[in-house]
Design a protein around this motif. Structure first.
Motif, PDB file in Angstrom:
ATOM      1  N   MET A 105      18.828  -0.408   3.989  1.00 33.73           N
ATOM      2  CA  MET A 105      18.229   0.413   5.019  1.00 33.73           C
ATOM      3  C   MET A 105      16.814   0.824   4.620  1.00 33.73           C
ATOM      4  O   MET A 105      15.919   0.848   5.457  1.00 33.73           O
ATOM      5  CB  MET A 105      19.123   1.633   5.261  1.00 33.73           C
ATOM      6  N   ARG A 106      16.621   1.147   3.349  1.00 33.47           N
ATOM      7  CA  ARG A 106      15.284   1.531   2.879  1.00 33.47           C
ATOM      8  C   ARG A 106      14.311   0.364   2.996  1.00 33.47           C
ATOM      9  O   ARG A 106      13.155   0.554   3.346  1.00 33.47           O
ATOM     10  CB  ARG A 106      15.340   1.988   1.425  1.00 33.47           C
ATOM     11  N   LEU A 107      14.814  -0.822   2.718  1.00 29.30           N
ATOM     12  CA  LEU A 107      13.964  -2.010   2.817  1.00 29.30           C
ATOM     13  C   LEU A 107      13.528  -2.248   4.254  1.00 29.30           C
ATOM     14  O   LEU A 107      12.361  -2.559   4.525  1.00 29.30           O
ATOM     15  CB  LEU A 107      14.702  -3.233   2.276  1.00 29.30           C
ATOM     16  N   LEU A 108      14.430  -2.075   5.184  1.00 33.83           N
ATOM     17  CA  LEU A 108      14.094  -2.251   6.597  1.00 33.83           C
ATOM     18  C   LEU A 108      13.070  -1.217   7.048  1.00 33.83           C
ATOM     19  O   LEU A 108      12.097  -1.548   7.744  1.00 33.83           O
ATOM     20  CB  LEU A 108      15.362  -2.156   7.448  1.00 33.83           C
ATOM     21  N   LEU A 109      13.259   0.021   6.663  1.00 38.02           N
ATOM     22  CA  LEU A 109      12.315   1.082   7.008  1.00 38.02           C
ATOM     23  C   LEU A 109      10.944   0.811   6.389  1.00 38.02           C
ATOM     24  O   LEU A 109       9.913   0.971   7.051  1.00 38.02           O
ATOM     25  CB  LEU A 109      12.847   2.437   6.556  1.00 38.02           C
ATOM     26  N   ALA A 110      10.929   0.383   5.142  1.00 39.50           N
ATOM     27  CA  ALA A 110       9.664   0.064   4.476  1.00 39.50           C
ATOM     28  C   ALA A 110       8.967  -1.099   5.179  1.00 39.50           C
ATOM     29  O   ALA A 110       7.745  -1.076   5.380  1.00 39.50           O
ATOM     30  CB  ALA A 110       9.905  -0.274   3.020  1.00 39.50           C
ATOM     31  N   LEU A 111       9.712  -2.096   5.592  1.00 37.33           N
ATOM     32  CA  LEU A 111       9.139  -3.236   6.291  1.00 37.33           C
ATOM     33  C   LEU A 111       8.554  -2.832   7.640  1.00 37.33           C
ATOM     34  O   LEU A 111       7.452  -3.265   8.007  1.00 37.33           O
ATOM     35  CB  LEU A 111      10.205  -4.318   6.480  1.00 37.33           C
ATOM     36  N   ILE A 112       9.243  -1.978   8.366  1.00 38.82           N
ATOM     37  CA  ILE A 112       8.739  -1.489   9.657  1.00 38.82           C
ATOM     38  C   ILE A 112       7.445  -0.705   9.463  1.00 38.82           C
ATOM     39  O   ILE A 112       6.478  -0.885  10.213  1.00 38.82           O
ATOM     40  CB  ILE A 112       9.806  -0.639  10.368  1.00 38.82           C
ATOM     41  N   ILE A 113       7.395   0.145   8.459  1.00 40.55           N
ATOM     42  CA  ILE A 113       6.194   0.939   8.193  1.00 40.55           C
ATOM     43  C   ILE A 113       5.035   0.039   7.785  1.00 40.55           C
ATOM     44  O   ILE A 113       3.898   0.227   8.246  1.00 40.55           O
ATOM     45  CB  ILE A 113       6.486   2.016   7.121  1.00 40.55           C
ATOM     46  N   ILE A 114       5.302  -0.958   6.969  1.00 36.85           N
ATOM     47  CA  ILE A 114       4.252  -1.877   6.537  1.00 36.85           C
ATOM     48  C   ILE A 114       3.690  -2.653   7.723  1.00 36.85           C
ATOM     49  O   ILE A 114       2.475  -2.786   7.884  1.00 36.85           O
ATOM     50  CB  ILE A 114       4.767  -2.809   5.432  1.00 36.85           C
ATOM     51  N   VAL A 115       4.559  -3.161   8.576  1.00 33.90           N
ATOM     52  CA  VAL A 115       4.106  -3.904   9.755  1.00 33.90           C
ATOM     53  C   VAL A 115       3.289  -2.999  10.669  1.00 33.90           C
ATOM     54  O   VAL A 115       2.252  -3.411  11.209  1.00 33.90           O
ATOM     55  CB  VAL A 115       5.308  -4.527  10.500  1.00 33.90           C
ATOM     56  N   TYR A 116       3.723  -1.771  10.842  1.00 28.99           N
ATOM     57  CA  TYR A 116       2.987  -0.819  11.685  1.00 28.99           C
ATOM     58  C   TYR A 116       1.592  -0.566  11.120  1.00 28.99           C
ATOM     59  O   TYR A 116       0.600  -0.608  11.856  1.00 28.99           O
ATOM     60  CB  TYR A 116       3.769   0.494  11.790  1.00 28.99           C
ATOM     61  N   LEU A 117       1.488  -0.320   9.825  1.00 28.68           N
ATOM     62  CA  LEU A 117       0.192  -0.035   9.223  1.00 28.68           C
ATOM     63  C   LEU A 117      -0.727  -1.249   9.222  1.00 28.68           C
ATOM     64  O   LEU A 117      -1.944  -1.116   9.394  1.00 28.68           O
ATOM     65  CB  LEU A 117       0.380   0.515   7.806  1.00 28.68           C
ATOM     66  N   VAL A 118      -0.162  -2.427   9.045  1.00 24.17           N
ATOM     67  CA  VAL A 118      -0.973  -3.645   9.140  1.00 24.17           C
ATOM     68  C   VAL A 118      -1.506  -3.797  10.560  1.00 24.17           C
ATOM     69  O   VAL A 118      -2.662  -4.164  10.770  1.00 24.17           O
ATOM     70  CB  VAL A 118      -0.165  -4.878   8.692  1.00 24.17           C
ATOM     71  N   GLY A 119      -0.683  -3.512  11.548  1.00 21.74           N
ATOM     72  CA  GLY A 119      -1.134  -3.572  12.934  1.00 21.74           C
ATOM     73  C   GLY A 119      -2.255  -2.589  13.217  1.00 21.74           C
ATOM     74  O   GLY A 119      -3.211  -2.916  13.927  1.00 21.74           O
ATOM     75  N   VAL A 120      -2.158  -1.403  12.673  1.00 17.15           N
ATOM     76  CA  VAL A 120      -3.235  -0.417  12.829  1.00 17.15           C
ATOM     77  C   VAL A 120      -4.516  -0.952  12.204  1.00 17.15           C
ATOM     78  O   VAL A 120      -5.599  -0.852  12.790  1.00 17.15           O
ATOM     79  CB  VAL A 120      -2.834   0.943  12.204  1.00 17.15           C
ATOM     80  N   GLY A 121      -4.403  -1.553  11.052  1.00 16.14           N
ATOM     81  CA  GLY A 121      -5.574  -2.134  10.395  1.00 16.14           C
ATOM     82  C   GLY A 121      -6.193  -3.263  11.196  1.00 16.14           C
ATOM     83  O   GLY A 121      -7.418  -3.388  11.279  1.00 16.14           O
ATOM     84  N   VAL A 122      -5.347  -4.077  11.809  1.00 14.56           N
ATOM     85  CA  VAL A 122      -5.848  -5.183  12.629  1.00 14.56           C
ATOM     86  C   VAL A 122      -6.593  -4.650  13.848  1.00 14.56           C
ATOM     87  O   VAL A 122      -7.640  -5.185  14.227  1.00 14.56           O
ATOM     88  CB  VAL A 122      -4.682  -6.102  13.048  1.00 14.56           C
ATOM     89  N   VAL A 123      -6.083  -3.604  14.451  1.00 19.50           N
ATOM     90  CA  VAL A 123      -6.752  -3.032  15.621  1.00 19.50           C
ATOM     91  C   VAL A 123      -8.073  -2.363  15.225  1.00 19.50           C
ATOM     92  O   VAL A 123      -9.053  -2.444  15.965  1.00 19.50           O
ATOM     93  CB  VAL A 123      -5.815  -2.031  16.336  1.00 19.50           C
ATOM     94  N   LEU A 124      -8.122  -1.744  14.065  1.00 21.32           N
ATOM     95  CA  LEU A 124      -9.340  -1.054  13.633  1.00 21.32           C
ATOM     96  C   LEU A 124     -10.383  -1.988  13.025  1.00 21.32           C
ATOM     97  O   LEU A 124     -11.556  -1.614  12.914  1.00 21.32           O
ATOM     98  CB  LEU A 124      -9.000   0.032  12.615  1.00 21.32           C
ATOM     99  N   SER A 125     -10.004  -3.180  12.635  1.00 18.73           N
ATOM    100  CA  SER A 125     -10.936  -4.058  11.930  1.00 18.73           C
ATOM    101  C   SER A 125     -12.191  -4.405  12.729  1.00 18.73           C
ATOM    102  O   SER A 125     -13.278  -4.466  12.142  1.00 18.73           O
ATOM    103  CB  SER A 125     -10.229  -5.319  11.444  1.00 18.73           C
ATOM    104  N   PRO A 126     -12.125  -4.648  14.043  1.00 15.11           N
ATOM    105  CA  PRO A 126     -13.389  -4.918  14.749  1.00 15.11           C
ATOM    106  C   PRO A 126     -14.353  -3.734  14.729  1.00 15.11           C
ATOM    107  O   PRO A 126     -15.569  -3.925  14.634  1.00 15.11           O
ATOM    108  CB  PRO A 126     -12.955  -5.228  16.182  1.00 15.11           C
ATOM    109  N   VAL A 127     -13.828  -2.533  14.792  1.00 14.82           N
ATOM    110  CA  VAL A 127     -14.679  -1.341  14.751  1.00 14.82           C
ATOM    111  C   VAL A 127     -15.375  -1.247  13.402  1.00 14.82           C
ATOM    112  O   VAL A 127     -16.583  -1.006  13.326  1.00 14.82           O
ATOM    113  CB  VAL A 127     -13.847  -0.070  15.027  1.00 14.82           C
ATOM    114  N   VAL A 128     -14.642  -1.465  12.352  1.00 17.25           N
ATOM    115  CA  VAL A 128     -15.217  -1.383  11.011  1.00 17.25           C
ATOM    116  C   VAL A 128     -16.208  -2.514  10.799  1.00 17.25           C
ATOM    117  O   VAL A 128     -17.295  -2.322  10.253  1.00 17.25           O
ATOM    118  CB  VAL A 128     -14.097  -1.416   9.944  1.00 17.25           C
TER     119      VAL A 128
END
Length: 61
Positions: free
Chosen positions: A1-24
């Motif tokens: 369960m911890r692995l699944l939660l960690a994977l979801i959080i990682i994917v979410y944060l990577v997505g945030v980074g992808v959306v912010l990358s053009p601005v940066v």
């Protein structure tokens, strides 16, 4: 369960980074740090909501 939660959080944060990358990328070498931070602050609400936009794109609503 911890692995699944960690994977979801990682994917979410990577997505945030992808959306912010053009601005940066646009402002990194031409503007001061305060302008870059301000632009990121303005784009952050949209970046945090990327799963909602992705869900709407998939469902078509």
């Amino acid at each position: 369960m911890r692995l699944l939660l960690a994977l979801i959080i990682i994917v979410y944060l990577v997505g945030v980074g992808v959306v912010l990358s053009p601005v940066v990328r646009q402002t990194w070498s031409t503007e001061s740090a305060s302008v870059v931070a301000g632009d990121i602050g303005q784009a952050l609400p949209d970046a945090l909501a990327w799963p909602v936009r992705a869900a709407h794109a998939v469902t078509g609503s």
